[in-house]
Design a protein around this motif. Sequence first.
Motif, PDB file in Angstrom:
ATOM      1  N   PHE A 279     -13.606  -4.527  -5.405  1.00 33.05           N
ATOM      2  CA  PHE A 279     -13.023  -3.516  -6.273  1.00 33.05           C
ATOM      3  C   PHE A 279     -14.119  -2.769  -7.027  1.00 33.05           C
ATOM      4  O   PHE A 279     -15.079  -3.353  -7.509  1.00 33.05           O
ATOM      5  N   PHE A 296      -0.780  -0.505  -3.018  1.00 31.48           N
ATOM      6  CA  PHE A 296      -1.966  -1.139  -3.595  1.00 31.48           C
ATOM      7  C   PHE A 296      -1.606  -2.555  -4.018  1.00 31.48           C
ATOM      8  O   PHE A 296      -0.623  -2.766  -4.716  1.00 31.48           O
ATOM      9  N   TYR A 298      -2.648  -5.621  -6.248  1.00 31.68           N
ATOM     10  CA  TYR A 298      -3.492  -5.801  -7.425  1.00 31.68           C
ATOM     11  C   TYR A 298      -3.483  -7.239  -7.923  1.00 31.68           C
ATOM     12  O   TYR A 298      -2.636  -8.053  -7.560  1.00 31.68           O
ATOM     13  N   LEU A 302      -7.555  -5.975 -12.522  1.00 32.07           N
ATOM     14  CA  LEU A 302      -7.991  -4.716 -11.922  1.00 32.07           C
ATOM     15  C   LEU A 302      -7.287  -3.536 -12.579  1.00 32.07           C
ATOM     16  O   LEU A 302      -7.902  -2.493 -12.840  1.00 32.07           O
ATOM     17  N   CYS A 303      -6.008  -3.699 -12.851  1.00 33.17           N
ATOM     18  CA  CYS A 303      -5.258  -2.609 -13.482  1.00 33.17           C
ATOM     19  C   CYS A 303      -5.737  -2.370 -14.907  1.00 33.17           C
ATOM     20  O   CYS A 303      -5.757  -1.230 -15.389  1.00 33.17           O
ATOM     21  N   CYS A 323       2.803  -0.408  -6.330  1.00 30.33           N
ATOM     22  CA  CYS A 323       1.718  -1.364  -6.565  1.00 30.33           C
ATOM     23  C   CYS A 323       2.348  -2.734  -6.741  1.00 30.33           C
ATOM     24  O   CYS A 323       3.300  -2.886  -7.505  1.00 30.33           O
ATOM     25  N   GLY A 325       1.612  -7.107  -7.131  1.00 29.68           N
ATOM     26  CA  GLY A 325       0.619  -8.139  -7.409  1.00 29.68           C
ATOM     27  C   GLY A 325       1.085  -9.054  -8.512  1.00 29.68           C
ATOM     28  O   GLY A 325       2.278  -9.156  -8.805  1.00 29.68           O
TER      29      GLY A 325
END
Length: 604
Positions: A279, A296, A298, A302-303, A323, A325
């Motif tokens: 990343f 995506f 995640y 990361l976010c 997204c 995750g």
Amino acid sequence: MPATLHAATIADAAPEAAGPPRASSSAGWIGALARTARIDAQPQRIFPLVLDEVAQAQGDAPALIGTEETLSHRDFAGRRNRYARWALARGLAKGDTVALLMRNGPDYLAIWLGLSRVGICVALLNTNLRERGLAHCIAVAAPRLLIAGTELAEAWQGALPHLDALPEVVWQGRDATAPLAAAAAAFRDAPLGPDEAPAVTLRDPALLIYTSGTTGLPKAARVSHHRVMMWTHWFAGLIEPTPQDRMYDCLPLYHSVGGVVAPGSVLLGGGSVVIREKFSASRFWADVASSGATLFQYIGELCRYLTLAPPDPAEYAHSLRLCTGNGMRPEVWEAFQARFAVPRILEFYAATEGTLSLYNVEGKVGAVGRVPPFMARRSPALIVRHDAQTGLPARDAAGRCIPAAFGEAGELLGRLSDRAEYTFEGYTSAQESARKILRDVCAPGDAWMRTGDLMRRDAQGFFYFVDRIGDTFRWKGENVATTEVAEALHRVEGVREANVYGVPVPGAEGRAGMAALAVGPDFDLAQLHAALARRLPPYARPLFLRLSDELGHTETFKQKKAALAEEGFDPARTDDPLYLDHDGAYRRIDAALYAELAAGTLRL
């Protein structure tokens, strides 16, 4: 990762599906149930065979998009078949284990899928591990062969002195002249015939994936072909991938989410996976936009990085529709979705070795998942009261665990049974496997798996993560075992005793590592920093240090962690010198530096 439910549950879903709910609610559940309903009916239909069917339908459409090569679905299938034939030609057989130590790239997936196609179990090694940690993971897998990327030769050399038995090593590089690539190129890329490959079933092992658990060094969790099928098909039902979808995957391929769920679910729909080695917050949006990614995968950290990054013109040019995750904190969730205009967030909770998982298909901010009413009677999830003194679930006078009330934090358990989706496949260590199982929970003789996680549930059925039980803490999206960090610290000259624990940091997800050290006159901070850089992955290195003449102990000679964790890294609460790992060295924390940390303005 997902545990599924019986196909009959689809009928139970009809009343809720008929109403006017949010589009992402019951439709997602029904899609997941439909995709997983018939898996057990074909016990020899394993995931590599499913991908062969996808390849026939999608042909030259892109499947894997790396930084150095792109493989079509046809190319991907051909490469898998060559690796399978190469393995058989080398004398590898069904039931053998091969360890894989490579960085992210299309070839990574082709290797483990090709080898597992012919019954070989592939151990996915963490590329961040060094020395004893890496050697331990190799040793518990006991592989006949190690496939290693040439760029990780130094890591392999560092593990050698700590290995009693050395597997044969086959090197793979970034070009076709590498030994493995050159050898595999000599084999046919056509689908394997029934006379070429052994019969492999859903119950056979496919992977070993490592998890730190709650104590000690990483444990190798067994992952059967059945689990691979369930994970990929369940998530495909939830995200509904099409041939036009592209999944942006910058998570490690040695993890179950980054290496199985993210790529497998979108490949099932005929789409493609954009694979990146790691990343990068500064390049993320430009890469997502230029690659045409629509999905995506995640982890929450990361976010958070993205929401703290300065404005990027490319952040308005993306085509993301979803997204998905885990670990998205409520404050990050709202800021992320508002700033980047992502239509849908699909948060979930799962563990590689777990028998239950939770999904927040409704998009409830802050929740890790929910068990809808039509699935409640088949759900394997139970929250029980936790005894902080013993570290175990509390028991009533009859010896049974006590269900937690709504809003009360307790340990999440997963019910076990003979059904494949509720079977705990365990670790390579029988002793470690036994520690995860709790018996006589609700009735005599029943069995449940401990998650090691404290959860609470509200009256609407939404689950919320509270904390980890035991010594493990989570930082940078990774579980960190304090015993492993302490062992590395104890091998540094001048460290007499180390007490490792996690501390919250304002503005950051999870808990950062902190170590209280009792040191001698020969202790040197620079030497410590260099030693930890060699021995531990970045996420496991203590971000904070506290130096003391002596460390406190309980009357039973156990280290005191709670008081130290409460005091944290505030210089106003202790006379002990405190340090922060910043800009490549440990820096003394004074009032001014602490103020920056407390405000969450210092980039860590």
